[in-house]
Design an enzyme around this catalytic site. Structure first.
Site, short mmCIF file in Angstrom:
data_model
loop_
_atom_site.label_atom_id
_atom_site.label_comp_id
_atom_site.label_asym_id
_atom_site.label_seq_id
_atom_site.Cartn_x
_atom_site.Cartn_y
_atom_site.Cartn_z
N LYS A 45 3.17 -15.42 1.74
CA LYS A 45 3.04 -16.10 0.45
C LYS A 45 4.47 -16.40 0.01
CE LYS A 45 0.36 -17.42 -2.98
NZ LYS A 45 -0.52 -18.59 -2.88
N ASP A 61 -5.38 -6.61 5.91
CA ASP A 61 -6.58 -5.84 5.58
C ASP A 61 -7.71 -6.81 5.23
OD1 ASP A 61 -8.29 -3.86 4.80
OD2 ASP A 61 -7.19 -3.27 3.00
N ASP A 111 -3.55 -17.91 1.13
CA ASP A 111 -4.74 -18.54 0.54
C ASP A 111 -5.28 -19.62 1.48
OD1 ASP A 111 -2.28 -19.66 -0.02
OD2 ASP A 111 -2.81 -20.38 -2.01
N TYR A 155 0.83 -1.22 0.00
CA TYR A 155 0.00 0.00 0.00
C TYR A 155 0.86 1.27 0.00
CZ TYR A 155 -4.12 -2.86 1.13
OH TYR A 155 -5.13 -3.78 1.11
N ASP A 160 -10.94 -8.28 7.98
CA ASP A 160 -12.36 -8.04 7.67
C ASP A 160 -13.12 -9.36 7.59
OD1 ASP A 160 -12.18 -5.34 7.70
OD2 ASP A 160 -12.93 -5.03 5.67
#
Ligand code: NAD
Length: 359
Positions: A192, A248, A224, A141, A252
């Site tokens: 990852k 993020d 994943d 980000y 959620d």
């Protein structure tokens, strides 16, 4: 030494829920001799109305000087047509970056009394208690270079950079290990590493750090798989640590497992443990001013503040137990109400928590 707390009620339901949380803070302050001093300032739309900008200098000065901040929420339709640079949300982002709040703690807890509120089967989520530690100021980000460029053949290309330096990983890793030490002592690092070098380094550093925390059981999971496991068997996790983007998304998803946004607190911490504490939800303009908002996420944010910034774990436990006790007694604000329960206003819910704390 005085422990300085700055309260930023903000907009919409912010002032209503913060008022209840402040009563809780004041009560435990006197009951447990916490030596807290509580000040208040303007942020967001309330600050725009009073001063023309979302983050007045006075608020920033108080935010820098205090030890912890309790925030309600900012924003609302009244300010949505304003220029991006002076919207209420800018005030919040300004404080986060100015204070270097790099570590985001997002618990996903589901009190067993509310297990029916989840979209998953009650037995999968009842008693769920996960803490997601998300890196908040780095990763893809913020990585440079970034942008949209035009290639020689005239095609446009968007690009971002996923970058973490060693010190950034160590900093968030330490926060996660320390958090795990205060809980169930199990830490799952999500990456990852089979595809991204940046998370290969992440994994290596988490392994190195684990030598300093022999009591914490460290495991690794690809993002994943972590997404699948959160839906399949969420109670297997204690603390999860991950980078900005993965965090993020996963936080959620984990929040939704609980089905009740009015119940979830959060913390954003700097390197010295100073923090900003706030409910996960927004300013809920649709119900603002009606006295029906759920104050429990904000009250639970107070518990996080006492535990993570001030080290008053026992008082934090008392607040969390008081919340559990009012749920046992059947008190429910509209967002968590089910037939047969006692419908409570914001004020009645706050009062019930105070009564439980006095008991
Ligand atoms: P929201 O979280 O404010 O509301 C979503 C839904 O949940 C609404 O129906 C609302 O009534 C309900 N809800 C939220 N909190 C509740 C509570 N404590 N008790 C009962 N019901 C509750 O999200 P939104 O509607 O997308 O955003 C509204 C405003 O809040 C926007 O201006 C947004 O920018 C802002 N916002 C601020 C923050 C923050 O201050 N950290 C975070 C998210 C959104």
């Amino acid at each position: 030494m005085t422990n300085n707390v700055l309260v930023l009620p903000g907009d919409g339901i912010g002032p209503e829920i913060v008022a209840q949380a402040v009563k809780v803070l004041e009560l435990v302050n006197s009951q447990d001799n916490l030596d807290l001093s509580i000040d208040e300032a303007l942020l967001g739309g309330a600050a725009i109305d009073a001063t023309g900008g979302p983050l007045p200098e006075e608020t920033m000065a108080k935010a820098k000087a205090c030890d912890a901040i309790l925030l309600g929420a900012v924003g609302g339709p009244k300010w949505e047509s304003l220029d991006m640079a002076i919207r209420p949300e800018r005030g919040l982002l300004g404080i986060r970056s100015e204070l270097g709040l790099f570590g985001n703690l997002r618990p996903a807890m589901l009190y067993s009394q509310l297990a029916d509120a989840s979209s998953l089967k009650a037995d999968l989520v009842s008693g769920l208690d996960i803490l997601i530690v998300r890196e908040l100021t780095g990763g893809i980000y913020f990585g440079q270079p970034r942008g949209i460029r035009t290639l020689e053949n005239g095609e446009r290309q968007g690009y971002n950079t996923y970058v973490y330096s060693e010190s950034e990983i160590v900093r968030i890793g330490r926060l996660a290990f320390e958090s795990a030490m205060k809980r169930g002592k199990r830490l799952c690092s999500v990456d990852k590493a089979n595809v991204l070098e940046v998370t290969e380094l992440w994994r290596e550093i988490m392994e190195d750090l684990s030598k300093e925390y022999p009591e914490v059981e460290l495991s690794h999971m690809y993002v994943d798989n972590a997404a699948m496991q959160l839906i399949r068997a969420p109670k297997q996790f204690d603390v999860i640590v991950t980078g900005n983007m993965f965090g993020d998304i996963l936080s959620d998803a984990a929040a939704m497992l609980t089905g009740s946004i009015g119940m979830l607190p959060s913390a954003s911490l700097d390197k010295n443990g100073k923090g900003m504490y706030e409910p996960c939800h927004g300013s809920a303009p649709d119900i603002a001013g009606q006295g029906i908002a759920n104050p429990l996420a904000t009250i639970l944010s107070v518990a996080m503040m006492l535990r993570y910034t001030f080290g008053f774990g026992e008082t934090a436990d008392r607040i969390e137990n008081a919340v559990s006790s009012v749920l046992d007694q059947g008190y429910r604000t509209g967002d968590i109400y089910t037939d047969g329960m006692k419908k409570a206003s914001t004020g009645e819910m706050g009062e019930a928590v105070l009564t439980a704390l006095r008991a």
